[in-house]
Write an enzyme that holds these catalytic residues in place. Structure first.
Site, PDB file in Angstrom:
ATOM      1  CB  THR A  48      52.922  21.015 -14.144  1.00  0.00           C
ATOM      2  OG1 THR A  48      52.521  20.329 -12.849  1.00  0.00           O
ATOM      3  CG2 THR A  48      53.189  22.183 -14.554  1.00  0.00           C
ATOM      4  CD  GLU A  49      55.996  18.158 -18.074  1.00  0.00           C
ATOM      5  OE1 GLU A  49      57.444  17.712 -18.113  1.00  0.00           O
ATOM      6  OE2 GLU A  49      55.280  18.886 -17.713  1.00  0.00           O
TER       7      GLU A  49
END
Length: 604
Positions: free
Chosen positions: A424-425
């Site tokens: 995930t970012e």
């Protein structure tokens, strides 16, 4: 309950590269003092004003005198936010619903409201707000606290405390977004990765973050292409706009010249961050936080800008008791520590707005693999299952929010998860990303790194494939996810960074929206009723992804729906229809529901 937060200190101390005076309003005999913290430049502590000729001694023959509590940094929320001055630029940590420093944000809002009631002139206001993931609860908390417009003594409504906001995503901070839509503040929406590195660039006094991310999209300041991320007319007319995002061509001897965007680094006067534990020197650890995000970068940028760093924590410990490897922000970068009362943890310091605490999100425990929820058969699962066919063992993957979250569920059902690295970012590697309003961290993550480092990895091409949502898709393969109308502001989040730097992109959406009804029977799909809103349109409202830029970069791009699959290829100016699901009528269910005519593959 804020009564237990007291700053028991008097005298002077040097902090954050300049002096700060701590002046007690109560008498010297009073241990519980009401303090006003005032910033003073180039003032020296009285204890340090004279030095003896010989090291270790003073002219009077006594040792150097340092106030016994001079290094103590714990203070009340109101004392901490009194350090904020009119016109300051404030950077705030947190991501979507995770890790918002709510007690400090509320205290700042309360100060502004009180100053409005008192008619205080030149109080806090005209602030520039810099944020990435926009921490908020989709209602009134998080950065929404700073969007209030209280009443003045004459009954009129005050101007917003924030003059301008620069953020990546406004979806969970609707009150701030409303100010932007109404033109009450200057507002920009920039890529999450670029904002993250803008903050880091400021810590080194670099001019900004230079990257190809954003070229050909709404971030591109080239006339006729984009608007440099401006979200309203107030931003377009702002003096800052011409400097915030600029286009540059870099190369040598006329060869290998390449266009870049420079996202300007901004001096930060106040950094507001959150951690779990602080020791008496201000060293911060994050053991109960689901993410680490950019707290260290914010602290560095504020410290090196001559600003202050305010940290919210849930507990204190003695100096020297935090293992050095667990300290992620050194105490020398922290000026004030606000400790949330035990009774207020659920209100002001939960892990997120939907979860008080989950040890599976902090790595304290690992939840059973069978806890991954399974999807019921629906158009969403059909899309996720079709998209998941692009997965291969050993891939490093990013899943966007919404429909792409179903790919993890399908991969879990099919036993594929152990052979993939989902990311995930904000910084998680491995495990299964949390979904919905919990989006950001991952259950059973193998590692969690800083968000700016995650985007370094992403922008360098570290991802093998990404699955992202899509609100509108044009004939040339452009995608819009950031804004659907002038009356509603969302922003790109990390979408532009991921979609422009990943080798293979799989956009996922239903073919129509608002009323779609789909039936399934014996492996065939029947479109009972189509939605009123078409997703495949002649032109997108805002270009968050450029199909032409993807071709230039050599990316593989697919568009997966419940009834068919398209691709963007260099051979055609428009999208190519390459697959149709059993039971779907090409003319009635596909072509008649589009605002343009695609190329139909000969292999269909």
């Amino acid at each position: 309950m804020l009564s237990r937060h007291r700053l028991l200190v008097s005298g002077w101390r040097v902090c954050a590269g300049r002096s700060v005076r701590w002046s007690a309003a109560a008498s010297a005999s009073t241990t519980r003092t009401s303090l006003e913290l005032q910033r003073h430049q180039d003032i020296y502590c009285p204890s340090f004003s004279t030095f003896a000729t010989d090291a270790g001694s003073s002219s009077s023959g006594s040792s150097l005198s340092i106030p016994p509590n001079a290094a103590h940094k714990v203070c009340t929320p109101s004392d901490a936010v009194s350090l904020v001055s009119r016109g300051d630029t404030i950077a705030v940590s947190g991501f979507v619903g995770q890790g918002s420093p709510d007690l400090i944000l509320k205290a700042l809002a309360d100060r502004y409201e009180q100053e409005c009631r008192d008619g205080t002139k030149d109080g806090v206001g005209s602030l520039t707000l810099l944020f990435g993931g926009g921490p908020g609860d989709w209602q009134t908390r998080g950065l929404n606290y700073l969007a209030q417009t209280p009443q003045l003594r004459d009954g009129s409504v005050a101007e917003p405390m924030v003059k301008r906001s620069i953020g990546a995503h406004y979806g969970q901070v609707p009150m701030l977004g409303e100010l932007a839509v109404n033109g009450q503040i200057e507002a920009w929406t920039l890529p999450l990765g670029s904002i993250s590195r803008m903050i880091r660039a400021q810590s080194t006094h670099s001019p900004g973050h230079i990257t190809t991310i954003g070229l050909g999209t709404c971030m591109d300041p080239t006339p006729g292409v984009g608007n440099g991320g401006a979200a309203n007319d107030a931003a377009l007319q702002s003096p800052l706009h011409k400097e915030l995002v600029t286009k540059q061509t870099i190369g040598y001897d006329g060869k290998m010249r390449t266009d870049y965007l420079c996202y300007k680094a901004l001096p930060i006067q106040v950094g507001i961050i959150r951690a779990t534990t602080a020791d008496s020197s201000g060293n911060l650890s994050f053991e109960h936080e689901s993410l680490v995000c950019d707290q260290l970068s914010i602290a560095m940028a504020a410290r090196n800008s001559g600003g202050v760093v305010i940290a919210q924590v849930k507990r204190m410990c003695q100096k020297g008791t935090l293992p050095s490897r667990s300290v992620l922000v050194p105490g020398s970068m922290v000026d004030c520590v606000v400790v949330v009362d035990d009774d207020d943890h659920d209100t002001f310091h939960p892990m997120s707005y939907t979860t008080k605490y989950s040890p599976a999100l902090t790595g304290e425990i690992r939840s059973p693999a069978e806890d991954v929820p399974k999807m019921e058969l629906s158009e969403r699962k059909v899309i996720a299952r079709r998209a998941s066919r692009a997965l291969k063992p050993g891939q490093t993957v990013n899943l966007g929010i919404g429909l792409p979250e179903g790919v993890a569920s399908v991969a879990g059902e099919e036993g594929m998860l152990p052979y993939l690295t989902l990311t995930t970012e904000p910084g998680s590697f491995g495990g299964v990303p949390a979904s919905g309003h919990e989006f950001g961290p991952s259950f059973n993550a193998d590692a969690v790194i800083a968000m700016n480092r995650q985007f370094d990895f992403y922008d360098g091409g570290g991802l093998d494939i990404a699955f992202l949502g899509a609100a509108q898709i044009s004939s040339t393969g452009d995608v819009n996810v950031s804004r659907m109308s002038k009356s509603r502001l969302t922003g790109p989040g990390g979408f532009i960074d991921i979609s422009q730097s990943t080798r293979t992109i799989c956009f996922m959406c239903t073919f129509t929206a608002k009323g779609l009804n789909v039936a399934f029977n014996d492996g065939r799909i029947s479109i009972v009723q189509d939605g009123k809103t078409k997703k495949f349109v002649s032109d997108v409202y805002e270009r968050t992804f450029s199909g032409a830029e993807a071709v230039r970069r050599g990316q593989k791009v697919y568009y997966v729906t419940e009834r068919c699959v398209f691709r963007k290829a260099a051979e055609h100016d428009v999208l190519e229809l390459i697959e149709i699901a059993p039971g779907v009528d090409l003319e009635k269910d596909v072509l008649n529901q589009m605002e343009f005519a695609p190329v139909v593959s000969d292999d269909l």
